[in-house]
Design a protein around this motif. Structure first.
Motif, PDB file in Angstrom:
ATOM      1  N   SER A 251     -69.372 -34.930 -29.504  1.00 14.38           N
ATOM      2  CA  SER A 251     -68.441 -34.451 -28.890  1.00 14.38           C
ATOM      3  C   SER A 251     -67.990 -33.169 -28.741  1.00 14.38           C
ATOM      4  O   SER A 251     -67.715 -32.556 -28.069  1.00 14.38           O
ATOM      5  CB  SER A 251     -67.210 -35.689 -28.864  1.00 14.38           C
ATOM      6  N   LEU A 252     -67.834 -32.846 -30.107  1.00  9.19           N
ATOM      7  CA  LEU A 252     -67.173 -31.571 -30.478  1.00  9.19           C
ATOM      8  C   LEU A 252     -68.271 -30.375 -29.894  1.00  9.19           C
ATOM      9  O   LEU A 252     -67.977 -29.554 -29.434  1.00  9.19           O
ATOM     10  CB  LEU A 252     -67.105 -31.537 -31.919  1.00  9.19           C
ATOM     11  N   ALA A 253     -69.491 -30.777 -30.386  1.00  7.92           N
ATOM     12  CA  ALA A 253     -70.570 -29.681 -29.840  1.00  7.92           C
ATOM     13  C   ALA A 253     -70.593 -29.484 -28.316  1.00  7.92           C
ATOM     14  O   ALA A 253     -70.678 -28.694 -27.814  1.00  7.92           O
ATOM     15  CB  ALA A 253     -71.905 -30.221 -30.442  1.00  7.92           C
ATOM     16  N   VAL A 254     -70.602 -30.731 -27.544  1.00  5.03           N
ATOM     17  CA  VAL A 254     -70.599 -30.591 -26.252  1.00  5.03           C
ATOM     18  C   VAL A 254     -69.333 -30.080 -25.711  1.00  5.03           C
ATOM     19  O   VAL A 254     -69.463 -29.151 -24.756  1.00  5.03           O
ATOM     20  CB  VAL A 254     -70.695 -32.261 -25.725  1.00  5.03           C
ATOM     21  N   PHE A 255     -68.126 -30.278 -26.266  1.00  6.25           N
ATOM     22  CA  PHE A 255     -67.008 -29.713 -25.682  1.00  6.25           C
ATOM     23  C   PHE A 255     -66.957 -28.078 -25.891  1.00  6.25           C
ATOM     24  O   PHE A 255     -66.842 -27.317 -25.028  1.00  6.25           O
ATOM     25  CB  PHE A 255     -65.702 -29.948 -26.582  1.00  6.25           C
ATOM     26  N   CYS A 256     -67.626 -27.621 -27.088  1.00  2.47           N
ATOM     27  CA  CYS A 256     -67.870 -26.152 -27.068  1.00  2.47           C
ATOM     28  C   CYS A 256     -68.849 -25.482 -26.285  1.00  2.47           C
ATOM     29  O   CYS A 256     -68.572 -24.341 -25.891  1.00  2.47           O
ATOM     30  CB  CYS A 256     -68.387 -26.051 -28.895  1.00  2.47           C
TER      31      CYS A 256
ATOM     32  N   ALA B  16     -76.142 -12.373 -31.441  1.00  2.00           N
ATOM     33  CA  ALA B  16     -75.108 -12.888 -32.241  1.00  2.00           C
ATOM     34  C   ALA B  16     -74.654 -14.071 -31.717  1.00  2.00           C
ATOM     35  O   ALA B  16     -74.157 -15.044 -32.456  1.00  2.00           O
ATOM     36  CB  ALA B  16     -73.918 -11.810 -32.521  1.00  2.00           C
ATOM     37  N   GLY B  17     -74.355 -14.358 -30.431  1.00  3.82           N
ATOM     38  CA  GLY B  17     -73.897 -15.405 -29.720  1.00  3.82           C
ATOM     39  C   GLY B  17     -74.767 -16.706 -30.008  1.00  3.82           C
ATOM     40  O   GLY B  17     -74.468 -17.694 -30.300  1.00  3.82           O
ATOM     41  N   ILE B  18     -76.244 -16.499 -29.863  1.00  2.00           N
ATOM     42  CA  ILE B  18     -77.098 -17.425 -29.931  1.00  2.00           C
ATOM     43  C   ILE B  18     -77.034 -18.053 -31.555  1.00  2.00           C
ATOM     44  O   ILE B  18     -76.998 -19.116 -31.836  1.00  2.00           O
ATOM     45  CB  ILE B  18     -78.567 -17.083 -29.452  1.00  2.00           C
ATOM     46  N   LEU B  19     -77.278 -17.075 -32.292  1.00  2.00           N
ATOM     47  CA  LEU B  19     -77.118 -17.491 -33.876  1.00  2.00           C
ATOM     48  C   LEU B  19     -75.670 -17.875 -34.312  1.00  2.00           C
ATOM     49  O   LEU B  19     -76.107 -18.882 -34.985  1.00  2.00           O
ATOM     50  CB  LEU B  19     -77.456 -16.185 -34.776  1.00  2.00           C
ATOM     51  N   THR B  20     -74.779 -17.827 -33.691  1.00  6.58           N
ATOM     52  CA  THR B  20     -73.454 -18.176 -34.103  1.00  6.58           C
ATOM     53  C   THR B  20     -73.536 -19.808 -33.527  1.00  6.58           C
ATOM     54  O   THR B  20     -73.065 -20.531 -34.117  1.00  6.58           O
ATOM     55  CB  THR B  20     -72.227 -17.554 -33.478  1.00  6.58           C
ATOM     56  N   GLY B  21     -74.145 -20.166 -32.232  1.00  8.31           N
ATOM     57  CA  GLY B  21     -74.174 -21.174 -31.739  1.00  8.31           C
ATOM     58  C   GLY B  21     -75.218 -22.343 -32.644  1.00  8.31           C
ATOM     59  O   GLY B  21     -74.870 -23.461 -32.989  1.00  8.31           O
TER      60      GLY B  21
ATOM     61  N   LEU C 193     -75.938 -26.417 -37.055  1.00  7.81           N
ATOM     62  CA  LEU C 193     -76.430 -26.699 -38.106  1.00  7.81           C
ATOM     63  C   LEU C 193     -75.503 -27.243 -38.970  1.00  7.81           C
ATOM     64  O   LEU C 193     -75.652 -28.305 -39.707  1.00  7.81           O
ATOM     65  CB  LEU C 193     -77.256 -25.633 -38.551  1.00  7.81           C
ATOM     66  N   LEU C 194     -74.371 -26.470 -39.097  1.00  6.67           N
ATOM     67  CA  LEU C 194     -73.102 -26.962 -39.804  1.00  6.67           C
ATOM     68  C   LEU C 194     -72.616 -28.371 -39.424  1.00  6.67           C
ATOM     69  O   LEU C 194     -72.460 -28.952 -40.345  1.00  6.67           O
ATOM     70  CB  LEU C 194     -72.155 -26.053 -39.847  1.00  6.67           C
ATOM     71  N   LEU C 195     -72.603 -28.646 -37.998  1.00  2.00           N
ATOM     72  CA  LEU C 195     -72.112 -30.016 -37.680  1.00  2.00           C
ATOM     73  C   LEU C 195     -73.183 -31.091 -38.162  1.00  2.00           C
ATOM     74  O   LEU C 195     -72.656 -32.033 -38.622  1.00  2.00           O
ATOM     75  CB  LEU C 195     -72.214 -29.980 -35.932  1.00  2.00           C
TER      76      LEU C 195
END
Length: 156
Positions: A36-41, A132-137, A142-144
């Motif tokens: 849910s957090l990933a989908v919200f982001c 940078a945006g793609i790698l941050t996502g 990955l952390l999630l």
């Protein structure tokens, strides 16, 4: 015609989001919360972009909000379907494969060509910002996935 296409496409996309969230919650509440957090982001900027496109196509603010709300409601349909049918591992895997395929299709068929065809006076800056945006996502996802088991037990 553009507002109709945006609304239908976004409705299908949100339905897949609901399927992913429902399948994740049927696995565990922690997995569901992380999904849910990933989908919200992902959905926050996506819905703002759709709203801007609807406004740019000539719709009023009220009509754009109604169309955005209508397409967002399809996620509840996907959520309820996934919660009701994802009772065994095989069904959960099928739902995960379906939603992953839809997300990859959206990324490769819609977003990637937009990233490639940008006209700018500073193409290397745009290239660096996009990457940078793609790698941050990817790093956030990955952390999630690595820490979803301890997501709420550590107070996050």
């Amino acid at each position: 015609m553009l507002p109709l296409m945006i609304t239908i496409g976004d409705g299908i996309h949100n339905f897949a989001d609901g399927l992913a969230i429902g399948a994740a919650f049927s696995l565990s509440w922690r997995s569901g919360l992380a999904t849910s957090l990933a989908v919200f982001c992902h959905e926050l900027p996506h819905e703002l972009g759709d709203f801007a496109i609807l406004l740019h196509s000539g719709l009023s603010v009220r009509m754009a909000l109604l169309l955005n709300l209508g397409s967002a409601m399809t996620s509840f349909g996907g959520l309820y379907i996934a919660l009701s049918v994802a009772t065994d591992l095989a069904t959960q895997q099928w739902i995960a494969a379906l939603t992953a395929g839809l997300f990859l299709y959206v990324g490769l068929a819609d977003m990637l060509p937009t990233l490639v065809h940008i006209n700018s006076k500073r193409p290397w800056l745009i290239f660096a910002l996009q990457n940078a945006g793609i790698l941050t996502g990817w790093a956030i996802l990955l952390l999630l996935s690595l820490y979803e088991g301890s997501l709420l037990t550590t107070g996050l």
